[in-house]
Write a protein that holds these residues in place. Structure first.
Motif, PDB file in Angstrom:
ATOM      1  N   ALA A  95       0.735 -12.383   2.953  1.00  0.00           N
ATOM      2  CA  ALA A  95       0.280 -10.905   2.470  1.00  0.00           C
ATOM      3  C   ALA A  95      -1.381 -11.068   2.399  1.00  0.00           C
ATOM      4  CB  ALA A  95       0.997 -10.366   1.378  1.00  0.00           C
ATOM      5  N   PHE A  96      -1.601 -12.116   1.757  1.00  0.00           N
ATOM      6  CA  PHE A  96      -3.272 -12.119   1.515  1.00  0.00           C
ATOM      7  C   PHE A  96      -3.863 -12.460   2.470  1.00  0.00           C
ATOM      8  CE2 PHE A  96      -6.664 -14.480   0.462  1.00  0.00           C
ATOM      9  CZ  PHE A  96      -7.322 -14.182  -0.583  1.00  0.00           C
ATOM     10  N   ILE A  97      -3.360 -13.528   3.551  1.00  0.00           N
ATOM     11  CA  ILE A  97      -4.109 -13.608   4.628  1.00  0.00           C
ATOM     12  C   ILE A  97      -3.987 -12.445   5.785  1.00  0.00           C
ATOM     13  CG2 ILE A  97      -3.988 -15.008   6.991  1.00  0.00           C
ATOM     14  CD1 ILE A  97      -3.354 -17.380   5.248  1.00  0.00           C
ATOM     15  N   LYS A  98      -2.857 -11.767   5.742  1.00  0.00           N
ATOM     16  CA  LYS A  98      -2.886 -10.695   6.505  1.00  0.00           C
ATOM     17  C   LYS A  98      -3.759  -9.424   6.295  1.00  0.00           C
ATOM     18  CE  LYS A  98       0.088  -8.948   9.205  1.00  0.00           C
ATOM     19  NZ  LYS A  98       1.119  -8.267   9.974  1.00  0.00           N
ATOM     20  N   TYR A  99      -3.862  -9.195   5.024  1.00  0.00           N
ATOM     21  CA  TYR A  99      -4.761  -8.130   4.467  1.00  0.00           C
ATOM     22  C   TYR A  99      -6.252  -8.706   4.676  1.00  0.00           C
ATOM     23  CZ  TYR A  99      -7.402  -4.739   1.943  1.00  0.00           C
ATOM     24  OH  TYR A  99      -8.196  -3.538   1.591  1.00  0.00           O
ATOM     25  N   MET A 100      -6.649  -9.645   4.163  1.00  0.00           N
ATOM     26  CA  MET A 100      -8.056 -10.089   4.478  1.00  0.00           C
ATOM     27  C   MET A 100      -8.558 -10.399   5.662  1.00  0.00           C
ATOM     28  SD  MET A 100      -9.223 -10.212   1.141  1.00  0.00           S
ATOM     29  CE  MET A 100      -8.634 -10.230  -0.352  1.00  0.00           C
ATOM     30  N   LEU A 101      -7.769 -10.868   6.527  1.00  0.00           N
ATOM     31  CA  LEU A 101      -8.160 -11.349   8.018  1.00  0.00           C
ATOM     32  C   LEU A 101      -7.802 -10.471   9.297  1.00  0.00           C
ATOM     33  CD1 LEU A 101      -8.064 -15.225   7.867  1.00  0.00           C
ATOM     34  CD2 LEU A 101      -9.726 -13.701   6.997  1.00  0.00           C
ATOM     35  N   ALA A 102      -6.700  -9.593   8.927  1.00  0.00           N
ATOM     36  CA  ALA A 102      -6.104  -8.664  10.092  1.00  0.00           C
ATOM     37  C   ALA A 102      -5.964  -7.308   9.678  1.00  0.00           C
ATOM     38  CB  ALA A 102      -4.662  -9.401  10.397  1.00  0.00           C
ATOM     39  N   THR A 103      -6.754  -6.950   9.076  1.00  0.00           N
ATOM     40  CA  THR A 103      -7.126  -5.247   8.845  1.00  0.00           C
ATOM     41  C   THR A 103      -8.534  -5.220   8.727  1.00  0.00           C
ATOM     42  OG1 THR A 103      -7.230  -5.523   6.152  1.00  0.00           O
ATOM     43  CG2 THR A 103      -4.921  -5.253   7.175  1.00  0.00           C
ATOM     44  N   THR A 104      -8.851  -3.938   9.374  1.00  0.00           N
ATOM     45  CA  THR A 104     -10.527  -3.533   9.206  1.00  0.00           C
ATOM     46  C   THR A 104     -10.941  -3.633   7.820  1.00  0.00           C
ATOM     47  OG1 THR A 104      -9.787  -1.265   9.529  1.00  0.00           O
ATOM     48  CG2 THR A 104     -10.057  -2.620  11.582  1.00  0.00           C
ATOM     49  N   GLU A 105      -9.980  -2.778   7.020  1.00  0.00           N
ATOM     50  CA  GLU A 105     -10.426  -2.786   5.558  1.00  0.00           C
ATOM     51  C   GLU A 105     -10.931  -4.010   4.985  1.00  0.00           C
ATOM     52  OE1 GLU A 105      -7.852   0.468   6.881  1.00  0.00           O
ATOM     53  OE2 GLU A 105      -7.610  -1.565   6.918  1.00  0.00           O
ATOM     54  N   ASP A 151     -17.102 -14.675  -2.919  1.00  0.00           N
ATOM     55  CA  ASP A 151     -17.614 -13.204  -3.205  1.00  0.00           C
ATOM     56  C   ASP A 151     -16.918 -12.249  -2.098  1.00  0.00           C
ATOM     57  OD1 ASP A 151     -19.162 -14.310  -5.063  1.00  0.00           O
ATOM     58  OD2 ASP A 151     -20.807 -14.984  -3.700  1.00  0.00           O
ATOM     59  N   GLY A 152     -16.891 -13.088  -0.837  1.00  0.00           N
ATOM     60  CA  GLY A 152     -16.008 -11.939   0.078  1.00  0.00           C
ATOM     61  C   GLY A 152     -14.860 -11.611  -0.263  1.00  0.00           C
ATOM     62  N   PHE A 153     -13.633 -12.390  -0.824  1.00  0.00           N
ATOM     63  CA  PHE A 153     -12.674 -11.743  -1.243  1.00  0.00           C
ATOM     64  C   PHE A 153     -12.713 -11.096  -2.525  1.00  0.00           C
ATOM     65  CE2 PHE A 153     -11.177 -16.478   0.171  1.00  0.00           C
ATOM     66  CZ  PHE A 153     -10.518 -15.900   1.630  1.00  0.00           C
ATOM     67  N   GLU A 154     -13.432 -11.511  -3.378  1.00  0.00           N
ATOM     68  CA  GLU A 154     -13.628 -10.284  -4.281  1.00  0.00           C
ATOM     69  C   GLU A 154     -14.023  -9.180  -4.175  1.00  0.00           C
ATOM     70  OE1 GLU A 154     -16.491 -12.534  -6.809  1.00  0.00           O
ATOM     71  OE2 GLU A 154     -14.952 -13.753  -7.933  1.00  0.00           O
ATOM     72  N   ALA A 155     -14.882  -8.960  -3.113  1.00  0.00           N
ATOM     73  CA  ALA A 155     -15.139  -7.392  -2.510  1.00  0.00           C
ATOM     74  C   ALA A 155     -14.113  -6.844  -1.961  1.00  0.00           C
ATOM     75  CB  ALA A 155     -16.286  -7.704  -1.218  1.00  0.00           C
ATOM     76  N   ALA A 156     -13.020  -7.560  -1.312  1.00  0.00           N
ATOM     77  CA  ALA A 156     -12.018  -7.051  -0.715  1.00  0.00           C
ATOM     78  C   ALA A 156     -10.879  -6.612  -1.625  1.00  0.00           C
ATOM     79  CB  ALA A 156     -11.730  -7.618   0.661  1.00  0.00           C
ATOM     80  N   MET A 157     -10.716  -7.405  -2.728  1.00  0.00           N
ATOM     81  CA  MET A 157      -9.479  -7.450  -3.772  1.00  0.00           C
ATOM     82  C   MET A 157      -9.048  -6.142  -4.034  1.00  0.00           C
ATOM     83  SD  MET A 157      -7.648  -9.957  -4.479  1.00  0.00           S
ATOM     84  CE  MET A 157      -8.671 -11.428  -4.278  1.00  0.00           C
ATOM     85  N   ALA A 158      -9.840  -5.254  -4.308  1.00  0.00           N
ATOM     86  CA  ALA A 158      -9.387  -3.727  -4.715  1.00  0.00           C
ATOM     87  C   ALA A 158      -8.344  -3.157  -3.794  1.00  0.00           C
ATOM     88  CB  ALA A 158     -10.581  -2.908  -5.082  1.00  0.00           C
ATOM     89  N   GLY A 159      -8.860  -3.272  -2.512  1.00  0.00           N
ATOM     90  CA  GLY A 159      -8.265  -2.751  -1.501  1.00  0.00           C
ATOM     91  C   GLY A 159      -6.684  -3.584  -1.271  1.00  0.00           C
ATOM     92  N   PHE A 160      -6.870  -4.996  -1.603  1.00  0.00           N
ATOM     93  CA  PHE A 160      -5.453  -5.773  -1.265  1.00  0.00           C
ATOM     94  C   PHE A 160      -4.462  -5.550  -2.424  1.00  0.00           C
ATOM     95  CE2 PHE A 160      -3.411  -9.722  -3.142  1.00  0.00           C
ATOM     96  CZ  PHE A 160      -2.666  -9.917  -1.822  1.00  0.00           C
ATOM     97  N   ASN A 161      -5.198  -5.326  -3.994  1.00  0.00           N
ATOM     98  CA  ASN A 161      -4.264  -4.991  -4.864  1.00  0.00           C
ATOM     99  C   ASN A 161      -3.673  -3.674  -4.984  1.00  0.00           C
ATOM    100  OD1 ASN A 161      -4.976  -7.219  -6.197  1.00  0.00           O
ATOM    101  ND2 ASN A 161      -6.744  -6.570  -7.360  1.00  0.00           N
ATOM    102  N   GLU A 162      -4.386  -2.655  -4.122  1.00  0.00           N
ATOM    103  CA  GLU A 162      -3.766  -1.341  -3.987  1.00  0.00           C
ATOM    104  C   GLU A 162      -2.444  -1.653  -3.135  1.00  0.00           C
ATOM    105  OE1 GLU A 162      -4.804   3.078  -2.348  1.00  0.00           O
ATOM    106  OE2 GLU A 162      -6.378   1.295  -2.562  1.00  0.00           O
ATOM    107  N   ILE A 163      -2.390  -2.275  -2.325  1.00  0.00           N
ATOM    108  CA  ILE A 163      -1.268  -2.554  -1.323  1.00  0.00           C
ATOM    109  C   ILE A 163      -0.250  -3.419  -2.010  1.00  0.00           C
ATOM    110  CG2 ILE A 163      -0.509  -3.175   0.856  1.00  0.00           C
ATOM    111  CD1 ILE A 163      -3.048  -2.197   2.003  1.00  0.00           C
ATOM    112  N   TYR A 164      -0.846  -4.506  -2.537  1.00  0.00           N
ATOM    113  CA  TYR A 164       0.096  -5.445  -3.206  1.00  0.00           C
ATOM    114  C   TYR A 164      -0.170  -5.606  -4.498  1.00  0.00           C
ATOM    115  CZ  TYR A 164       0.790  -6.775   1.849  1.00  0.00           C
ATOM    116  OH  TYR A 164       1.115  -6.780   3.137  1.00  0.00           O
ATOM    117  N   PRO A 165       0.365  -4.714  -5.455  1.00  0.00           N
ATOM    118  CA  PRO A 165       0.133  -4.646  -6.780  1.00  0.00           C
ATOM    119  C   PRO A 165       0.397  -5.811  -7.675  1.00  0.00           C
ATOM    120  CG  PRO A 165       1.420  -3.058  -6.286  1.00  0.00           C
ATOM    121  CD  PRO A 165       1.314  -3.545  -4.858  1.00  0.00           C
TER     122      PRO A 165
END
Length: 469
Positions: free
Chosen positions: A346-356, A73-87
Motif C-alpha cells: 500500500a505504501f509503495i503503490k501510493y508513493m510511487l504509482a499515484t500522481t498525488e 523528506d519526500g515521504f513526509e511531504a506525501a504522508m498526509a495523503g497516504f494517511n487519508e487513504i490508509y488511516p
C-alpha cells in the motif's frame, strides 16, 4: 494515533554490516539471498493486492521504511495523503546515509531478518538485486499492470534477467544536467541563458574556453575534478554490452579525455571528489563554478549545499555534445521477510504509482518521477520557472532528457567500473599519459578488478536461463 515517526540513525554497527567494497562485490542471487523460507505465491500476492485496492481502511499495522536523505523528506511531504487513504497504517522512517543503508540492507537480507518492510535501493545497486529471491516479486502483487506508466529504462533495470520477476518499483530518474554558477559566468562575460551556455559548450573546445574564462588557478575552478567530463560519457553505467564485453570506446572519447587532461594541466579543476566537504563549500562560495549530476541535485543545492544560493545557479544540458543520459535514481523494494506485505505494498503503490504521491514528493525534494502520469497531472511543476534558478525551468529540460534516455545493460560490475574512471584517469594524468594510454589503462584496471564479478554475473544469467555461450 500518530501515523509517522522518524528515526535518524547517526551511527551503524559496522561489525554487522558489510563493507562498501564487499557490497559492490556481491552480485545477483548470491548478493541478496535470504535464509527465510518461502516466497510470496501468486495466490498470496493476489490476496494482498485485492485487500489494498478493495478496502484500504482494513489494511493496518506498523511498517518500517528504510533509506537515505532526502527520501525521508519526500515521504513526509506525501504522508498526509497516504494517511487519508490508509488511516490504520503506522509508518516509521529509518534513515541513514546511502552507504550505511545499503550495507545494513545487504546484511539483513543475507541473515533473513532485520530488514525494513520497504527499502530504498539506489540505481547503482539495483543490478545486484534484480535476480534475488530475498525480495518479493512485485508482479505477484499486480505490479505488471503498472508497467506502461513508468519510464521503460527504469522498469527494465528492476526486471529479472529472465524477464519474469520485478523486484522493485522505480521511484525517480536522474536526467543529467550541467549545473553552473550564473553569477560567475556573468562576471566573466559568458552567457547565462541555458540554451546559450549549452551552445557555447557543445564542443570540447568550447568547454576549455569556459574553463579558462572562469578559472583563477588556486582560487577558482571550473570543476571539482577534471575526470568528471569523462565520467559523464558513462554516467548511465552502460559499461558492458549484453555479451558482457567491456565497451569503453565511445564517439568523441579521446577528444573528451584530452580536454580533461588540459583542464588538469592548467589547474582548472580542484582535483577533489564532487561529494567532498571541500567541493560543497566551493559550490556555495562560487569558487567551484560547475558540476553535472542527476536532476535530483537541484534539491541537494536548495537544502544542503547552497540554501542561500537562489539566483546564482543555472542548469543546462551536458557539455561536449554528449547525448541525453541518466545518473542514478532510486527504487523501492519489499523484502520477503516482511511480516506486513499488505501495508508495505500500500505504501509503495501510493508513493510511487499515484500522481498525488509522486508530485508531493517531487515538489519537496526534486526527485524526478519515473511515473509518467505525474508529469501530465501537474504540468506547472515541470514547466514553471524556478526562483532558485533565476526563473529558469530545469525540470522542463529534465523532462525532455528523460524522454530520450535509452534502455542500457546494467551489471553487477558497474559500481566497481565507475570507481576506476577516476582512479585510472588520475594515475594516467599523473604519469603524463596520452588519452589512448589512459583509455587502455582504464580497460586493464576494470578487467582485472571485475574478473570475479563477471563470473558471478555470468553464473546468475545462466541460473536464469538468460546466458548463451
Amino acid at each position: 494515533m500518530k501515523k509517522i515517526t522518524v528515526k535518524k540513525l547517526i551511527a551503524m554497527t559496522l561489525s554487522v554490516a558489510l563493507s562498501a567494497s564487499m557490497l559492490a562485490g556481491c552480485g545477483g542471487s548470491q548478493s541478496a539471498e535470504s535464509t527465510a523460507s518461502g516466497t510470496t505465491s501468486k495466490e498470496e500476492g493476489a490476496a494482498i493486492a485485492e485487500a489494498v485496492e478493495a478496502d484500504p481502511s482494513s489494511v493496518s499495522g506498523h511498517i518500517e521504511v528504510g533509506g537515505w536523505p532526502s527520501g525521508d523528506d519526500g515521504f513526509e511531504a506525501a504522508m498526509a495523503g497516504f494517511n487519508e487513504i490508509y488511516p490504520n497504517i503506522e509508518v516509521e522512517l529509518v534513515f541513514t546515509d546511502t552507504t550505511a543503508h545499503h550495507q545494513a540492507l545487504q546484511t539483513a537480507l543475507t541473515a533473513g531478518s532485520g530488514a525494513p518492510d520497504v527499502a530504498m535501493v539506489e540505481g547503482a545497486y539495483i543490478s545486484q538485486y534484480r535476480d534475488s529471491s530475498a525480495l518479493c516479486d512485485l508482479n505477484t502483487l499486480g505490479a505488471a499492470d503498472l508497467k506502461n506508466d513508468f519510464v521503460e529504462f527504469k522498469w527494465d533495470q528492476a526486471t529479472s534477467s529472465d524477464g519474469r520477476k520485478l523486484v522493485a518499483i522505480p521511484w525517480d530518474l536522474g536526467p543529467t544536467l550541467y549545473y553552473y554558477r550564473t553569477d560567475v559566468f556573468a562576471e566573466c562575460g559568458l552567457p547565462t541563458d541555458p540554451d546559450e551556455v549549452a551552445e557555447l559548450m557543445s564542443t570540447w573546445e568550447g568547454v576549455l574556453q569556459v574553463a579558462e574564462a572562469v578559472s583563477i588557478p588556486g582560487e577558482r575552478w571550473l570543476l571539482p575534478s577534471a575526470a568528471y567530463p569523462y565520467q559523464w560519457m558513462f554516467i548511465n553505467r552502460d559499461y558492458y554490452d549484453e555479451k558482457l564485453n567491456l565497451n569503453l570506446e565511445r564517439e568523441g572519447d579521446l577528444e573528451c579525455l584530452q580536454a580533461c587532461l588540459d583542464i588538469r594541466n592548467n589547474g582548472w579543476d580542484m582535483n577533489v571528489d564532487m561529494w567532498s566537504a571541500e567541493a560543497y563549500a566551493a559550490y556555495s562560495a562560487g569558487t567551484c563554478v560547475s558540476v553535472a549530476a542527476g536532476s535530483w541535485f537541484s534539491g541537494f543545492l536548495k537544502t544542503d549545499i547552497d540554501p542561500d544560493g537562489a539566483g546564482h545557479w543555472g542548469a543546462a544540458s551536458l557539455p561536449g555534445g554528449l547525448p541525453s543520459t541518466n545518473w542514478g535514481g532510486s527504487f523501492l523494494v519489499i523484502p520477503e521477510q516482511s511480516q506486513n506485505k499488505e501495508a508495505a505494498w500500500a505504501f509503495i503503490k501510493y508513493m510511487l504509482a499515484t500522481t498525488e504521491g509522486q508530485n508531493a514528493m517531487f515538489k519537496a525534494v526534486d526527485y524526478f518521477p519515473a511515473y509518467t502520469p505525474a508529469w501530465d497531472a501537474a504540468p506547472e511543476l515541470y514547466t514553471k520557472g524556478d526562483d532558485y534558478f533565476g526563473g529558469q525551468a530545469p525540470n522542463a529540460l529534465a523532462a525532455q532528457i528523460a524522454a530520450e534516455v535509452p534502455v542500457v545493460n546494467n551489471t553487477i560490475m558497474d559500481t566497481t567500473a565507475e570507481g576506476y574512471l577516476y582512479s585510472s584517469f588520475n594515475a594516467g594524468a599523473e604519469a603524463g599519459e596520452t588519452p589512448e594510454q589512459i583509455r587502455e589503462r582504464l580497460g586493464k584496471d576494470i578487467t582485472a578488478a571485475c574478473a570475479e564479478l563477471k563470473e558471478q554475473q555470468i553464473q546468475t544469467l545462466k541460473d536464469a536461463g538468460a546466458w548463451e555461450e
